[in-house]
Design a protein around this motif. Sequence first.
Motif, PDB file in Angstrom:
ATOM      1  N   CYS A 156       7.385   2.523  -1.787  1.00  0.00           N
ATOM      2  CA  CYS A 156       8.129   1.213  -1.731  1.00  0.00           C
ATOM      3  C   CYS A 156       7.661   0.821  -2.952  1.00  0.00           C
ATOM      4  O   CYS A 156       8.653  -0.173  -3.730  1.00  0.00           O
ATOM      5  N   HIS A 205       1.756  -5.619   6.208  1.00  0.00           N
ATOM      6  CA  HIS A 205       0.639  -4.589   6.834  1.00  0.00           C
ATOM      7  C   HIS A 205       0.208  -3.638   5.736  1.00  0.00           C
ATOM      8  O   HIS A 205       0.555  -2.870   5.150  1.00  0.00           O
ATOM      9  N   ASP A 257       0.796  -1.291  -0.169  1.00  0.00           N
ATOM     10  CA  ASP A 257      -0.048  -0.018  -0.016  1.00  0.00           C
ATOM     11  C   ASP A 257       0.894   1.186  -0.032  1.00  0.00           C
ATOM     12  O   ASP A 257       0.488   2.543  -0.217  1.00  0.00           O
ATOM     13  N   ASP A 258       2.142   1.205   0.054  1.00  0.00           N
ATOM     14  CA  ASP A 258       3.118   2.457   0.169  1.00  0.00           C
ATOM     15  C   ASP A 258       3.355   2.421  -1.104  1.00  0.00           C
ATOM     16  O   ASP A 258       4.189   1.654  -1.690  1.00  0.00           O
ATOM     17  N   LYS A 317      12.293  -4.751   5.093  1.00  0.00           N
ATOM     18  CA  LYS A 317      12.531  -3.488   4.345  1.00  0.00           C
ATOM     19  C   LYS A 317      13.562  -2.631   4.937  1.00  0.00           C
ATOM     20  O   LYS A 317      13.595  -2.782   6.370  1.00  0.00           O
ATOM     21  N   PRO A 318      14.405  -2.061   4.249  1.00  0.00           N
ATOM     22  CA  PRO A 318      14.384  -1.685   2.940  1.00  0.00           C
ATOM     23  C   PRO A 318      14.890  -2.680   2.451  1.00  0.00           C
ATOM     24  O   PRO A 318      15.775  -3.241   2.510  1.00  0.00           O
ATOM     25  N   VAL A 319      14.139  -3.104   1.303  1.00  0.00           N
ATOM     26  CA  VAL A 319      14.476  -4.230   0.421  1.00  0.00           C
ATOM     27  C   VAL A 319      15.874  -3.749  -0.629  1.00  0.00           C
ATOM     28  O   VAL A 319      15.465  -2.772  -1.246  1.00  0.00           O
ATOM     29  N   ARG A 320      16.695  -4.669  -0.764  1.00  0.00           N
ATOM     30  CA  ARG A 320      17.669  -4.412  -1.612  1.00  0.00           C
ATOM     31  C   ARG A 320      17.526  -5.058  -2.929  1.00  0.00           C
ATOM     32  O   ARG A 320      17.003  -5.991  -2.739  1.00  0.00           O
ATOM     33  N   SER A 326       8.444  -6.748   4.905  1.00  0.00           N
ATOM     34  CA  SER A 326       7.727  -5.570   6.041  1.00  0.00           C
ATOM     35  C   SER A 326       8.944  -4.947   6.727  1.00  0.00           C
ATOM     36  O   SER A 326      10.224  -5.549   6.508  1.00  0.00           O
ATOM     37  N   ALA A 327       8.601  -3.668   7.182  1.00  0.00           N
ATOM     38  CA  ALA A 327       9.564  -3.027   7.829  1.00  0.00           C
ATOM     39  C   ALA A 327       9.852  -3.630   9.068  1.00  0.00           C
ATOM     40  O   ALA A 327      10.689  -3.665  10.090  1.00  0.00           O
ATOM     41  N   ASP A 328       8.767  -4.358   9.659  1.00  0.00           N
ATOM     42  CA  ASP A 328       8.909  -5.075  10.790  1.00  0.00           C
ATOM     43  C   ASP A 328       9.668  -6.243  10.628  1.00  0.00           C
ATOM     44  O   ASP A 328       9.487  -7.140  10.087  1.00  0.00           O
TER      45      ASP A 328
END
Lengths: 664, 145
Positions: free
Chosen positions: A26, A69, A22-23, A116-119, A94-96
């Motif tokens: 990202c 999320h 949803d972001d 996240k952050p995904v490389r 997730s950032a979580d």
Amino acid sequence: MINPGSNSDPFPAGLRVLVVDDDPTCLMILERMLMTCLYRVTKCNRAELALSLLRKNKHGFDIVISDVHMPDMDGFKLLEHVGLEMDLPVIMMSADDSKSVVLKGVTHGAVDYLIKPVRIEALKNIWQHVVRKKRNEWNVSEHSGGSIEDTGGDRDRQQPREDADNNSSSVNEGNWRSSSYRKRKEEEVDDQGDDKEDTSSLKKPRVVWSVELHQQFVAAVNQLGVDKAVPKKILEMMNLPGLTRENVASHLQKYRIYLRRLGGVSQHQGNMNHSFMNGQDPNFGPLSSLNGFDLQALAVAGQLPAQSLAQLQAAGLGRSSLIKPGMSSSPLVDQRSIFNFENPKIRFGDGHGQAINNGNKQMSLLHGVPTGMEPKQFAGSSYMRVQQQITGVRPGQNVQSSGLMLPVADHLPRGGPSMLPSLGQQQPMFSTSVSRRSDLTGAVRNSIPETNNRVLPATHSVFNNFPADLPQNNFPLASAPGISIPVSASYQEEVNSSDAKGGSSAATAGFGNPSYDIFNDFPQQQQHNSKLNDWDMRNIGLVHSHQDTAAASAGFSTSEAYSSSSMQRKRRETDATVVTAHGQNQQPPSRSLNHLNHVFMDGGSVRVKSERVAETVTCPPATTLFHEQYHQEDLMSALLKQEGIPSVDNEFDFDGYSIDNIPV
Amino acid sequence: MQRQVALIKQSLFDQGYLDEQFMELEELQDDANPNFVEEVSALYFKDSARLINNIDQALERGSFDFNRLDSYMHQFKGSSTSIGASKVKAECTKFREYCRAGNAEGCLRTFQQLKKEHSTLRKKLEHYFQLARQAGPKETARRPK
């Protein structure tokens, strides 16, 4: 810039990735990264939309990457849906990075979890999951005699092994085969070494858990006892050559998860079921639908993810329990229903029967309309009405569907299986949806909208058909009554419009989602359900997907022809109720769902749910191509969601299923 | 000019406004997508402004729904992380801790700080991109030493 071609391996390039987040930031970054890896990216910022995309293009994607999320749907739910319906590898991100969340990803079947952050390096290797999955499936299918795809080189290697396996037709050989198979697989792997390229053409052979198959499975499980059922024994009981222990094991896993889910719901519904069940197949409806859906969803995948199944079942069962007056058997029912789902799509009918029957035995499994369920449970909910109608209708009709739905049978004598192929699907859906809907109450509606929307379209057509013949109504619709109601509410709106169309076109007159129309008709007749099942399922599926487009309407037109008469009447009633109910429900999520919900409410909604089922719980309005089976589920979930069934924490949409709200 | 741009970028990193993730994004930029990083930044700021607004409203209401706030912040943190906005991310983390502790006052304070960092970063980046565009596309792709 990273040079994606550096590995000079053509395989990963062109991998079709669906990324859901949803972001927007990202999403944009991921898209860029994936494109840099030479993958074909489709981005999506809503889970439901993603599901509908997936359903529309069953084989249009190789892998899904999803955020955990998301506002409209929990990432894990999406994960389950995808696993059940499409059986695609899903990567969570997730950032979580807390362990519990990562663990959740694992238990829900995610093939990987990215923080996240995904490389981009992490994304470069995602193709391995696709390959791995294909290989596993291929191997399994080989033995199970399922659809084994031709994977070129692999085949050759597998061939000898396969022959050896084929020789052992007895189910008991399953284990043996499994083990030997595994050995061979390993050998094969060694041989093939880096034949990734070969596997690139891997098709995923999946064991198709038809309704019948699933019913047999459920029967076996029930006989052994859910807790004691082990794949080996189940395999023996089923005694089907070509089925491997692994297939059974994975199916069982899914089933268990489904049941678990339903278990949560069942409590909720247990009460409801009682009331419903009195009537026709109250249990059936809700449960069946739920179950049906779940199973279907599961089935779709070909292999119901254990979890999903369990969930479905749980949901289904949960619901059925509610529905069924004596839901004690709900658990069983759930099981059944879950499994029923397994036979995705079509089986539903059967599945439902079982699931629902468990409780009621009577459950005329939804034949389309969870007649049993609705009236009672939803006291007041519009669904109830629909259901009643449906159930009412069903009895007569159910005849056929009963085959599928088999209210009682654990096995659900699928007499109907054949009948319901379409129904089966529907039913399952409903069951699930039903279960989901347990709350059917307004809450469900809301939820339904999501799913329902999707489903509706499909269901519409189905419903339309019913009017008369659907004995089978297996549709989960019937069972979904609980669900449908909520859905109907939403659908109502649509239905109403469709009503205008006239009987035949139950299809969305106004909606846009053809499915709605169906619903309108539905409520009235349970028959619809059954009817729908057969052909509607198809239509529905189609319809749903199109919901947004005219195509849906096209779908409806076909459906419309069917049910117009009976459905209309019923629909109207439900529509009225639904409308009101729906108004409240207005669930946002899905675009179509809302509509569907309306329609759904009538009965069509029920169907929708079934379709939705695929989406399970999360109300995936996504037009599910799954058609039949899933829709119901979705519907259910949508319904449930709408209902806001709090009690159920199912993954299925039906969580929100509050039967109470179901306007009868 | 180019050197100036490079220096600015370097300072952003040195001061901790940006982290390695930003560099990753720059790597994604190429001739086919020469303004990728700028586009992403613009998108980030637009989206985060919305989030900030939501949080502001939620805080103004006074009803401290920590779960909701936490969830907003989670989103915020996710996007900030993806773009490499490390100071903003740090504030997000702090905010979430206060949320979990149920410390309303802490939340408010941190949020003010967060907004400050956010707007500072925005200005700096805007300035940076502006210069970079003037200096020529190559510049943006250069990594700071």
